[in-house]
Design a protein around this motif. Structure first.
Motif, PDB file in Angstrom:
ATOM      1  N   GLN A 164       0.829  -1.207   0.000  1.00  0.00           N
ATOM      2  CA  GLN A 164       0.000   0.000   0.000  1.00  0.00           C
ATOM      3  C   GLN A 164       0.863   1.256   0.000  1.00  0.00           C
ATOM      4  N   SER A 165       1.904   1.251   0.799  1.00  0.00           N
ATOM      5  CA  SER A 165       2.810   2.394   0.863  1.00  0.00           C
ATOM      6  C   SER A 165       3.509   2.629  -0.470  1.00  0.00           C
ATOM      7  N   THR A 166       3.966   1.557  -1.099  1.00  0.00           N
ATOM      8  CA  THR A 166       4.622   1.677  -2.409  1.00  0.00           C
ATOM      9  C   THR A 166       3.678   2.287  -3.433  1.00  0.00           C
ATOM     10  N   LEU A 167       2.436   1.827  -3.457  1.00  0.00           N
ATOM     11  CA  LEU A 167       1.478   2.310  -4.446  1.00  0.00           C
ATOM     12  C   LEU A 167       1.040   3.748  -4.174  1.00  0.00           C
ATOM     13  N   ARG A 168       1.053   4.172  -2.938  1.00  0.00           N
ATOM     14  CA  ARG A 168       0.611   5.531  -2.589  1.00  0.00           C
ATOM     15  C   ARG A 168       1.730   6.561  -2.700  1.00  0.00           C
ATOM     16  N   THR A 169       2.959   6.098  -2.900  1.00  0.00           N
ATOM     17  CA  THR A 169       4.099   7.002  -3.008  1.00  0.00           C
ATOM     18  C   THR A 169       4.459   7.188  -4.470  1.00  0.00           C
ATOM     19  N   ARG A 170       4.462   8.430  -4.915  1.00  0.00           N
ATOM     20  CA  ARG A 170       4.856   8.697  -6.302  1.00  0.00           C
ATOM     21  C   ARG A 170       6.354   8.489  -6.457  1.00  0.00           C
ATOM     22  N   LYS A 171       6.715   7.825  -7.533  1.00  0.00           N
ATOM     23  CA  LYS A 171       8.126   7.560  -7.815  1.00  0.00           C
ATOM     24  C   LYS A 171       8.872   8.893  -7.860  1.00  0.00           C
ATOM     25  N   GLY A 172       9.999   8.967  -7.149  1.00  0.00           N
ATOM     26  CA  GLY A 172      10.797  10.180  -7.088  1.00  0.00           C
ATOM     27  C   GLY A 172      10.449  11.059  -5.897  1.00  0.00           C
ATOM     28  N   GLU A 173       9.366  10.760  -5.189  1.00  0.00           N
ATOM     29  CA  GLU A 173       8.904  11.583  -4.069  1.00  0.00           C
ATOM     30  C   GLU A 173       9.716  11.342  -2.794  1.00  0.00           C
ATOM     31  N   PHE A 174      10.191  10.123  -2.595  1.00  0.00           N
ATOM     32  CA  PHE A 174      10.923   9.775  -1.382  1.00  0.00           C
ATOM     33  C   PHE A 174      12.395  10.070  -1.609  1.00  0.00           C
ATOM     34  N   PHE A 175      12.901  11.114  -0.948  1.00  0.00           N
ATOM     35  CA  PHE A 175      14.247  11.613  -1.242  1.00  0.00           C
ATOM     36  C   PHE A 175      15.364  10.621  -0.926  1.00  0.00           C
ATOM     37  N   LEU A 176      15.134   9.667  -0.009  1.00  0.00           N
ATOM     38  CA  LEU A 176      16.180   8.698   0.309  1.00  0.00           C
ATOM     39  C   LEU A 176      16.319   7.608  -0.750  1.00  0.00           C
ATOM     40  N   ASP A 177      15.266   7.412  -1.546  1.00  0.00           N
ATOM     41  CA  ASP A 177      15.291   6.406  -2.611  1.00  0.00           C
ATOM     42  C   ASP A 177      14.399   6.887  -3.749  1.00  0.00           C
ATOM     43  N   PRO A 178      14.961   7.621  -4.714  1.00  0.00           N
ATOM     44  CA  PRO A 178      14.153   8.184  -5.795  1.00  0.00           C
ATOM     45  C   PRO A 178      13.489   7.138  -6.695  1.00  0.00           C
ATOM     46  N   GLU A 179      13.931   5.877  -6.615  1.00  0.00           N
ATOM     47  CA  GLU A 179      13.324   4.817  -7.428  1.00  0.00           C
ATOM     48  C   GLU A 179      12.154   4.139  -6.720  1.00  0.00           C
ATOM     49  N   TYR A 180      11.937   4.482  -5.449  1.00  0.00           N
ATOM     50  CA  TYR A 180      10.851   3.894  -4.671  1.00  0.00           C
ATOM     51  C   TYR A 180       9.522   4.511  -5.082  1.00  0.00           C
ATOM     52  N   GLY A 181       8.495   3.690  -5.178  1.00  0.00           N
ATOM     53  CA  GLY A 181       7.153   4.194  -5.442  1.00  0.00           C
ATOM     54  C   GLY A 181       6.664   3.842  -6.832  1.00  0.00           C
ATOM     55  N   LEU A 182       5.524   4.428  -7.158  1.00  0.00           N
ATOM     56  CA  LEU A 182       4.802   4.144  -8.393  1.00  0.00           C
ATOM     57  C   LEU A 182       4.814   5.362  -9.300  1.00  0.00           C
ATOM     58  N   SER A 183       5.113   5.148 -10.569  1.00  0.00           N
ATOM     59  CA  SER A 183       5.006   6.227 -11.554  1.00  0.00           C
ATOM     60  C   SER A 183       3.524   6.510 -11.791  1.00  0.00           C
ATOM     61  N   TYR A 184       3.127   7.741 -11.594  1.00  0.00           N
ATOM     62  CA  TYR A 184       1.725   8.127 -11.752  1.00  0.00           C
ATOM     63  C   TYR A 184       1.418   8.658 -13.152  1.00  0.00           C
ATOM     64  N   ASP A 185       2.397   8.671 -14.041  1.00  0.00           N
ATOM     65  CA  ASP A 185       2.199   9.240 -15.381  1.00  0.00           C
ATOM     66  C   ASP A 185       1.013   8.623 -16.116  1.00  0.00           C
ATOM     67  N   ASN A 186       0.829   7.318 -15.999  1.00  0.00           N
ATOM     68  CA  ASN A 186      -0.255   6.638 -16.711  1.00  0.00           C
ATOM     69  C   ASN A 186      -1.535   6.542 -15.889  1.00  0.00           C
ATOM     70  N   LEU A 187      -1.539   7.115 -14.685  1.00  0.00           N
ATOM     71  CA  LEU A 187      -2.717   7.077 -13.830  1.00  0.00           C
ATOM     72  C   LEU A 187      -3.491   8.387 -13.845  1.00  0.00           C
ATOM     73  N   LEU A 188      -2.841   9.453 -14.276  1.00  0.00           N
ATOM     74  CA  LEU A 188      -3.464  10.769 -14.248  1.00  0.00           C
ATOM     75  C   LEU A 188      -4.231  11.051 -15.536  1.00  0.00           C
ATOM     76  N   GLY A 189      -5.232  11.874 -15.419  1.00  0.00           N
ATOM     77  CA  GLY A 189      -6.004  12.273 -16.595  1.00  0.00           C
ATOM     78  C   GLY A 189      -7.270  11.457 -16.760  1.00  0.00           C
ATOM     79  N   LYS A 190      -8.044  11.841 -17.742  1.00  0.00           N
ATOM     80  CA  LYS A 190      -9.342  11.206 -17.975  1.00  0.00           C
ATOM     81  C   LYS A 190      -9.227   9.841 -18.638  1.00  0.00           C
TER      82      LYS A 190
END
Length: 117
Positions: free
Chosen positions: A32-58
């Protein structure tokens, strides 16, 4: 792994002590934490998280979003495979439910992770 329990973004305390979780409960919280964190948002590990590019928009591309989710979760060595992913879009809110297969081949169901996409 053992981690502090988090509910609604807050650490859970009981009798003045941190509540700790492990096993499947901790793995679900980690996913859940991985999915709720945008990739690049966590400064200690910029590769951690989910890319939201394909989730945004209509025009949600479920196929591309699935690929992004699988990529994000594949970094956790406890997860062997992502078996199923389903999306529910409610207004501006996107919720994801999934079934993951752990390395020991048992499955866990994770219901409605709110991505706020």
């Amino acid at each position: 792994m053992i981690s502090p329990k988090i509910e609604n973004g807050d650490l859970v305390l009981k009798d003045g002590n941190l509540v700790m979780i492990s096993g499947d409960e901790e793995l679900i919280q980690s996913v859940q934490s991985t999915l709720r964190t945008r990739k690049g948002e966590f400064f200690l590990d910029p590769e951690y998280g989910l890319s939201y590019d394909n989730l945004l928009g209509k025009d949600l591309s479920e196929e591309e979003a699935r690929d992004d989710i699988i990529e994000a979760l594949s970094k956790d060595e406890r997860i062997g495979a992502v078996k199923d992913i389903s999306f529910v879009k409610e207004g501006r809110t996107l919720k994801v439910s999934l079934i993951i297969q752990k390395q020991d081949e048992t499955e866990l169901t994770i219901d409605e992770v709110d991505l706020n996409a």
